[in-house]
Scaffold this motif. Structure first.
Motif, PDB file in Angstrom:
ATOM      1  N   SER A  83       0.820  -1.211   0.000  1.00 38.37           N
ATOM      2  CA  SER A  83       0.000   0.000   0.000  1.00 38.37           C
ATOM      3  C   SER A  83       0.850   1.255   0.000  1.00 38.37           C
ATOM      4  O   SER A  83       0.485   2.267  -0.596  1.00 38.37           O
ATOM      5  CB  SER A  83      -0.935  -0.009   1.219  1.00 38.37           C
ATOM      6  N   ALA A  84       2.000   1.225   0.688  1.00 42.63           N
ATOM      7  CA  ALA A  84       2.818   2.422   0.804  1.00 42.63           C
ATOM      8  C   ALA A  84       3.370   2.869  -0.542  1.00 42.63           C
ATOM      9  O   ALA A  84       3.634   4.046  -0.745  1.00 42.63           O
ATOM     10  CB  ALA A  84       3.962   2.197   1.794  1.00 42.63           C
ATOM     11  N   THR A  85       3.564   1.930  -1.478  1.00 39.38           N
ATOM     12  CA  THR A  85       4.012   2.303  -2.826  1.00 39.38           C
ATOM     13  C   THR A  85       2.901   2.155  -3.850  1.00 39.38           C
ATOM     14  O   THR A  85       3.154   2.238  -5.054  1.00 39.38           O
ATOM     15  CB  THR A  85       5.214   1.450  -3.254  1.00 39.38           C
ATOM     16  N   ARG A  86       1.676   1.901  -3.378  1.00 37.97           N
ATOM     17  CA  ARG A  86       0.489   1.830  -4.234  1.00 37.97           C
ATOM     18  C   ARG A  86       0.626   0.779  -5.332  1.00 37.97           C
ATOM     19  O   ARG A  86       0.166   0.965  -6.460  1.00 37.97           O
ATOM     20  CB  ARG A  86       0.194   3.204  -4.845  1.00 37.97           C
ATOM     21  N   LEU A  87       1.272  -0.327  -5.010  1.00 40.20           N
ATOM     22  CA  LEU A  87       1.410  -1.431  -5.950  1.00 40.20           C
ATOM     23  C   LEU A  87       0.533  -2.584  -5.472  1.00 40.20           C
ATOM     24  O   LEU A  87       0.596  -2.972  -4.308  1.00 40.20           O
ATOM     25  CB  LEU A  87       2.867  -1.883  -6.043  1.00 40.20           C
ATOM     26  N   GLN A  88      -0.254  -3.148  -6.374  1.00 41.09           N
ATOM     27  CA  GLN A  88      -1.209  -4.173  -5.983  1.00 41.09           C
ATOM     28  C   GLN A  88      -0.777  -5.571  -6.421  1.00 41.09           C
ATOM     29  O   GLN A  88      -1.170  -6.552  -5.817  1.00 41.09           O
ATOM     30  CB  GLN A  88      -2.582  -3.840  -6.573  1.00 41.09           C
ATOM     31  N   HIS A  89       0.021  -5.651  -7.467  1.00 38.38           N
ATOM     32  CA  HIS A  89       0.387  -6.959  -8.011  1.00 38.38           C
ATOM     33  C   HIS A  89       1.886  -7.223  -7.936  1.00 38.38           C
ATOM     34  O   HIS A  89       2.387  -8.099  -8.645  1.00 38.38           O
ATOM     35  CB  HIS A  89      -0.091  -7.061  -9.463  1.00 38.38           C
ATOM     36  N   VAL A  90       2.589  -6.469  -7.105  1.00 42.37           N
ATOM     37  CA  VAL A  90       4.034  -6.610  -6.985  1.00 42.37           C
ATOM     38  C   VAL A  90       4.374  -6.962  -5.544  1.00 42.37           C
ATOM     39  O   VAL A  90       3.951  -6.275  -4.606  1.00 42.37           O
ATOM     40  CB  VAL A  90       4.760  -5.307  -7.396  1.00 42.37           C
ATOM     41  N   ALA A  91       5.132  -8.035  -5.336  1.00 46.82           N
ATOM     42  CA  ALA A  91       5.512  -8.449  -4.003  1.00 46.82           C
ATOM     43  C   ALA A  91       6.478  -7.437  -3.382  1.00 46.82           C
ATOM     44  O   ALA A  91       7.292  -6.839  -4.083  1.00 46.82           O
ATOM     45  CB  ALA A  91       6.179  -9.821  -4.043  1.00 46.82           C
ATOM     46  N   PRO A  92       6.404  -7.218  -2.069  1.00 48.98           N
ATOM     47  CA  PRO A  92       7.348  -6.303  -1.415  1.00 48.98           C
ATOM     48  C   PRO A  92       8.801  -6.654  -1.693  1.00 48.98           C
ATOM     49  O   PRO A  92       9.655  -5.768  -1.740  1.00 48.98           O
ATOM     50  CB  PRO A  92       7.010  -6.462   0.074  1.00 48.98           C
ATOM     51  N   PHE A  93       9.072  -7.943  -1.891  1.00 44.31           N
ATOM     52  CA  PHE A  93      10.433  -8.400  -2.165  1.00 44.31           C
ATOM     53  C   PHE A  93      10.994  -7.775  -3.443  1.00 44.31           C
ATOM     54  O   PHE A  93      12.202  -7.578  -3.577  1.00 44.31           O
ATOM     55  CB  PHE A  93      10.418  -9.925  -2.271  1.00 44.31           C
ATOM     56  N   ASP A  94      10.120  -7.440  -4.385  1.00 48.33           N
ATOM     57  CA  ASP A  94      10.557  -6.906  -5.676  1.00 48.33           C
ATOM     58  C   ASP A  94      10.544  -5.383  -5.739  1.00 48.33           C
ATOM     59  O   ASP A  94      10.862  -4.813  -6.785  1.00 48.33           O
ATOM     60  CB  ASP A  94       9.668  -7.460  -6.793  1.00 48.33           C
ATOM     61  N   VAL A  95      10.189  -4.730  -4.664  1.00 49.57           N
ATOM     62  CA  VAL A  95      10.125  -3.271  -4.649  1.00 49.57           C
ATOM     63  C   VAL A  95      11.500  -2.705  -4.301  1.00 49.57           C
ATOM     64  O   VAL A  95      12.118  -3.143  -3.323  1.00 49.57           O
ATOM     65  CB  VAL A  95       9.077  -2.787  -3.623  1.00 49.57           C
ATOM     66  N   PRO A  96      12.029  -1.744  -5.054  1.00 52.32           N
ATOM     67  CA  PRO A  96      13.359  -1.192  -4.760  1.00 52.32           C
ATOM     68  C   PRO A  96      13.315  -0.174  -3.623  1.00 52.32           C
ATOM     69  O   PRO A  96      13.618   1.012  -3.797  1.00 52.32           O
ATOM     70  CB  PRO A  96      13.745  -0.542  -6.099  1.00 52.32           C
ATOM     71  N   ALA A  97      12.941  -0.652  -2.451  1.00 55.38           N
ATOM     72  CA  ALA A  97      12.794   0.232  -1.298  1.00 55.38           C
ATOM     73  C   ALA A  97      12.885  -0.584  -0.021  1.00 55.38           C
ATOM     74  O   ALA A  97      12.654  -1.803  -0.024  1.00 55.38           O
ATOM     75  CB  ALA A  97      11.454   0.973  -1.354  1.00 55.38           C
ATOM     76  N   SER A  98      13.201   0.084   1.076  1.00 58.20           N
ATOM     77  CA  SER A  98      13.202  -0.539   2.403  1.00 58.20           C
ATOM     78  C   SER A  98      11.766  -0.556   2.910  1.00 58.20           C
ATOM     79  O   SER A  98      11.156   0.490   3.131  1.00 58.20           O
ATOM     80  CB  SER A  98      14.088   0.255   3.360  1.00 58.20           C
ATOM     81  N   GLY A 144      13.674   3.934  -9.108  1.00 60.91           N
ATOM     82  CA  GLY A 144      14.337   2.802  -8.492  1.00 60.91           C
ATOM     83  C   GLY A 144      14.508   1.658  -9.468  1.00 60.91           C
ATOM     84  O   GLY A 144      13.651   1.422 -10.333  1.00 60.91           O
ATOM     85  N   LEU A 145      15.603   0.928  -9.320  1.00 59.24           N
ATOM     86  CA  LEU A 145      15.924  -0.193 -10.191  1.00 59.24           C
ATOM     87  C   LEU A 145      16.265  -1.396  -9.328  1.00 59.24           C
ATOM     88  O   LEU A 145      17.046  -1.284  -8.381  1.00 59.24           O
ATOM     89  CB  LEU A 145      17.106   0.160 -11.089  1.00 59.24           C
ATOM     90  N   SER A 146      15.660  -2.552  -9.645  1.00 60.74           N
ATOM     91  CA  SER A 146      15.881  -3.769  -8.873  1.00 60.74           C
ATOM     92  C   SER A 146      16.413  -4.871  -9.786  1.00 60.74           C
ATOM     93  O   SER A 146      15.944  -5.042 -10.919  1.00 60.74           O
ATOM     94  CB  SER A 146      14.575  -4.229  -8.213  1.00 60.74           C
ATOM     95  N   PHE A 147      17.401  -5.625  -9.278  1.00 57.99           N
ATOM     96  CA  PHE A 147      18.025  -6.709 -10.026  1.00 57.99           C
ATOM     97  C   PHE A 147      17.850  -8.012  -9.261  1.00 57.99           C
ATOM     98  O   PHE A 147      18.205  -8.105  -8.081  1.00 57.99           O
ATOM     99  CB  PHE A 147      19.510  -6.429 -10.242  1.00 57.99           C
ATOM    100  N   ALA A 148      17.264  -9.037  -9.920  1.00 58.09           N
ATOM    101  CA  ALA A 148      17.076 -10.348  -9.312  1.00 58.09           C
ATOM    102  C   ALA A 148      18.316 -11.198  -9.593  1.00 58.09           C
ATOM    103  O   ALA A 148      18.403 -11.882 -10.630  1.00 58.09           O
ATOM    104  CB  ALA A 148      15.821 -11.018  -9.865  1.00 58.09           C
ATOM    105  N   ALA A 149      19.293 -11.150  -8.688  1.00 58.31           N
ATOM    106  CA  ALA A 149      20.531 -11.911  -8.883  1.00 58.31           C
ATOM    107  C   ALA A 149      20.250 -13.405  -8.888  1.00 58.31           C
ATOM    108  O   ALA A 149      20.851 -14.160  -9.664  1.00 58.31           O
ATOM    109  CB  ALA A 149      21.524 -11.551  -7.782  1.00 58.31           C
ATOM    110  N   THR A 150      19.345 -13.850  -8.011  1.00 62.40           N
ATOM    111  CA  THR A 150      18.873 -15.235  -7.975  1.00 62.40           C
ATOM    112  C   THR A 150      17.389 -15.162  -7.625  1.00 62.40           C
ATOM    113  O   THR A 150      16.871 -14.089  -7.282  1.00 62.40           O
ATOM    114  CB  THR A 150      19.612 -16.078  -6.906  1.00 62.40           C
ATOM    115  N   PRO A 151      16.667 -16.292  -7.664  1.00 61.06           N
ATOM    116  CA  PRO A 151      15.249 -16.236  -7.288  1.00 61.06           C
ATOM    117  C   PRO A 151      15.013 -15.739  -5.864  1.00 61.06           C
ATOM    118  O   PRO A 151      13.917 -15.261  -5.557  1.00 61.06           O
ATOM    119  CB  PRO A 151      14.792 -17.690  -7.454  1.00 61.06           C
ATOM    120  N   ASP A 152      16.025 -15.839  -4.993  1.00 59.51           N
ATOM    121  CA  ASP A 152      15.807 -15.432  -3.603  1.00 59.51           C
ATOM    122  C   ASP A 152      16.712 -14.276  -3.165  1.00 59.51           C
ATOM    123  O   ASP A 152      16.914 -14.061  -1.970  1.00 59.51           O
ATOM    124  CB  ASP A 152      16.003 -16.625  -2.654  1.00 59.51           C
ATOM    125  N   TRP A 153      17.259 -13.526  -4.125  1.00 60.92           N
ATOM    126  CA  TRP A 153      18.154 -12.415  -3.776  1.00 60.92           C
ATOM    127  C   TRP A 153      17.882 -11.234  -4.690  1.00 60.92           C
ATOM    128  O   TRP A 153      17.806 -11.381  -5.916  1.00 60.92           O
ATOM    129  CB  TRP A 153      19.615 -12.887  -3.894  1.00 60.92           C
TER     130      TRP A 153
END
Length: 718
Positions: free
Chosen positions: A45-60, A458-467
């Motif tokens: 809710s804080a970034t107004r994203l409905q279909h994106v997991a917090p893990f994929d958001v480029p923010a703390s 913000g830019l996010s890079f998925a180095a592995t499925p869990d990182w």
């Protein structure tokens, strides 16, 4: 007093920050066949994203689930926020004042309420358009989760967005369920809470209530509070939903012991300042509000949302302003009578689809808010009787309006890369109409406008499925509140409409790592450069005035980890390093009654109210129906004034918890016990920054035991 560098284990924590940045890479490369982590697609809710997991958001981002398993009485939001990195949450042992809350140094200089942050409760702003907010009205008995956003993307929420805190109450659902909880602790503290919620085919309800009563740990600090929250919803055709939220808060005559000087803290930390008795310092607050929210999905991945809210908050506060100081014809007296009417609306459109064959989510909208404030000031004496309402000395009608437009887009631009970008255009107008005009007190009416555009990327890079590794940058701004505009720094009549907003450039580099066994590591480095920083110019006769003092910088590092150690054992830790300093020198007044700002604050001085280091650790063991936990929390020294001449010493506290649950034919019963400050360490719990009389310190409580019992039931349960 100890220096900030004396904080225990400083070097170990610094090494931990480095470890937090390299640990995910080491673990990922060491694993032979890493199991990909399946993450729930939940709304951020804080970034107004409905279909994106917090893990994929480029923010703390942190999400705290409140499920009734806490060994806490449920009085304040601070109970849930105390273990998060980047946050300084300080209870004041003074319920006439709100919780002190700051994020990465934003809001640290606030002497009352919460400023510099954006607060929401069930989507309704708890921060007024001028940037001043409070969390005292949050009904913790019905709260289900809290979301906290730190870093550049906070700016998408507009003025005073050094960070975002959102509280959400539970939704009505079937079958019907509820809870009753009672707890008791030191100083005759008693807390009762209850909730009830349910739903039918189309309608649902959730009701929560709480009552708190205490004699207070310090003298002259007794208080009581009552809360009530009602949340109704109706499901509409096409998966739409209409939701109504009503909230009531009442805190009559909370006694204010005021701050202490250092000599008083050492002599007796539980005492109240003598003038607190002399003027019977106290505060009453009452708030009622309603909010209506509509959500409607449409075809083709489109959806619309609308929110409308309104409320009133009334405050009466008796201060300890000396009678002599009120002889000044420009004095506002020693009693504050403040009525705040507020309301607003938010309209939003979102679309989820694809762009160049990749997933995209786009949101655009606008909001308008208005705050109407009727501020009156009275003398706090009548003849020779002190601590009563006397003659009128201030009468003004203030208004703040904001009109904001915002847009943001999240795009999976490549298999491993995602982009989040947005911008907000904010326009604010402050208007004051003075109704108290005399021959010696001229008309103080006036108006000032502020406007800023705050882009973020913000830019996010998925180095592995869990990182994940991410970087983000943005701009923000923070207007003066009406409290800071209230008096001119030169002592003249009129409001300080010459104050400029604080503008900032915010950078963050972070990493997140998860695995299937529940291990989680988050780490971030950040820098915030601000211009036109606000600081106290002088304190005279109970009046604080402010000025813009130039540049400041906040450098920091955060580390948070959840570590499953063995069966039924877990460890959570959080650490924050913050170097918050003024970059330009400026003159200030020191001492009560000072009118000549002749003392120079050197460039490089620490911003008061900020701690160089903070840490929190919780070790938990949960064998079957039992839960045992030990916590440790610590803070380094905190400067209490711009000059840094005095500081509150650092401290480390230990706490213990034990709880036992029983499943019965009528629901689940849970008893709990918590010992706070196990070793009875003397410490300063919070500080009053730049307090004009040198009474900077609010001592923290000694060792205390809380006992509680909670019953959760569900219709149809055996």
């Amino acid at each position: 007093m100890p220096d900030a560098s004396d904080f225990p284990y400083a070097r170990l924590y610094a090494q931990g920050a480095v470890l937090g940045l390299i640990l995910p890479a080491a673990l990922a490369s060491a694993a032979q066949e890493p199991d990909p982590v399946t993450l729930d697609r939940i709304e951020v809710s804080a970034t107004r994203l409905q279909h994106v997991a917090p893990f994929d958001v480029p923010a703390s981002f942190d999400r705290i689930v409140l499920d009734g398993s806490e060994a806490r009485p449920g009085i304040s939001v601070s109970e849930a926020l105390s273990g998060l990195p980047g946050l300084a949450v300080r209870e004041r042992q003074n319920f006439a004042q709100d919780t002190q809350l700051s994020i990465r140094g934003f809001g640290a200089r606030s002497t009352f309420g919460v400023r510099g942050l954006r607060l929401y409760v069930d989507g309704i702003p708890a921060t007024m358009p001028d940037g001043q907010g409070q969390v005292s009205h949050v009904v913790m008995a019905g709260a289900e989760r809290i979301e906290v956003l730190r870093g550049p993307f906070s700016a998408l929420h507009g003025n005073s967005s050094g960070g975002v805190v959102q509280v959400f109450s539970a939704e009505g659902e079937a079958p019907a369920r509820g809870h009753l909880q009672a707890s008791a602790g030191r100083d005759a503290t008693r807390v009762l809470s209850a909730s009830l919620r349910g739903a039918g085919d189309t309608l649902g309800y959730a009701l929560a209530a709480g009552h708190f009563d205490t004699d207070g740990w310090r003298e002259h600090s007794a208080a009581r509070r009552s809360w009530l929250n009602l949340k109704l919803h109706a499901d509409l055709p096409g998966d739409g939903r209409l939701q109504l939220v009503g909230n009531h808060f009442d805190a009559p005559d909370a006694l204010d012991p005021l701050g202490l000087d250092w000599e008083q803290v050492q002599a007796d930390p539980r005492q109240a300042t003598s003038v607190a008795y002399q003027y019977d310092t106290r505060k009453s607050a009452r708030q009622d509000q309603l909010g209506l929210r509509w959500e409607q999905p449409l075809s083709g991945g489109h959806a619309v949302e609308a929110m409308l809210y309104g409320g009133r908050r009334a405050i009466e506060q008796f201060l300890s302003v000396p009678v002599g100081a009120q002889a000044n014809p420009l004095s506002s007296g020693g009693v504050i009578d403040l009525d705040n009417d507020y309301g607003g609306l938010d309209l939003r459109w979102r679309w989820a689809g694809s762009l160049a064959g990749r997933t995209v989510e786009f949101t655009a909208g606008g909001n308008a808010d208005r705050q109407r404030q009727h501020r009156r000031g009275y003398e706090n004496f009548d003849g020779s009787t002190l601590g009563v309402r006397g003659a009128l000395r201030r009468d003004e009608h203030n208004r703040v309006d904001n009109r904001d437009l915002y847009a943001q887009a999240w795009w999976q631009l490549a298999e491993r890369w995602s982009l989040l970008a947005g911008a907000r255009r904010s326009q604010l107008r402050f208007v004051s109409r003075d109704a108290y005009v005399t021959a010696a007190n001229p008309d103080d009416s006036g108006r000032v406008d502020y406007a800023r555009t705050t882009p973020v990327l913000g830019l996010s890079f998925a180095a592995t499925p869990d990182w994940r590794v991410y970087a983000s940058a943005g701009r923000g701004f923070e207007t003066p509140t009406f409290n800071e505009l209230g008096y001119r720094a030169d002592g003249g009549a009129g409001l300080a409409f010459d104050l400029a907003p604080v503008t900032s450039r915010n950078l963050e580099l972070g990493t997140k790592w998860r695995n299937g066994s529940g291990l989680r590591v988050d780490a971030a480095l950040f820098r915030v450069d601000s211009e036109d920083e606000l600081a106290v110019a002088r304190n005279v006769g109970g009046r604080s005035s402010y000025r813009n003092v130039g540049r400041s910088r906040r450098d920091g590092a955060e580390l948070a980890a959840t570590l499953p150690l063995a069966e039924a054992w877990s460890l959570r830790l959080a650490w924050t390093w913050l170097d918050a300093r003024f970059r330009d020198a400026f003159p200030v007044c020191t001492g009560a009654g000072c009118t000549d700002p002749s003392v120079l604050v050197a460039a490089g001085s620490a911003i008061p109210g900020t701690a160089r280091q903070q840490g929190h650790l919780r070790l938990q063991w949960q064998p079957r129906e039992w839960t045992f936990a030990v916590e440790a929390s610590g803070s380094s020294a905190v400067a209490v004034s711009d000059t840094g001449a005095r500081r509150a010493p650092g401290h480390v506290l230990a706490h213990l918890e034990a709880a036992r649950a029983w499943n019965t034919a009528h629901g689940r019963m849970r008893g709990f016990a918590r010992v706070d400050n196990l070793f009875d360490r003397a410490h300063v719990g919070s500080v009053i920054v730049n307090e004009g009389n040198g009474r900077y310190y609010e001592p923290g409580a000694g060792r205390g035991l809380t006992l509680g019992l909670r019953w959760d039931w569900r219709a149809g349960a055996d």
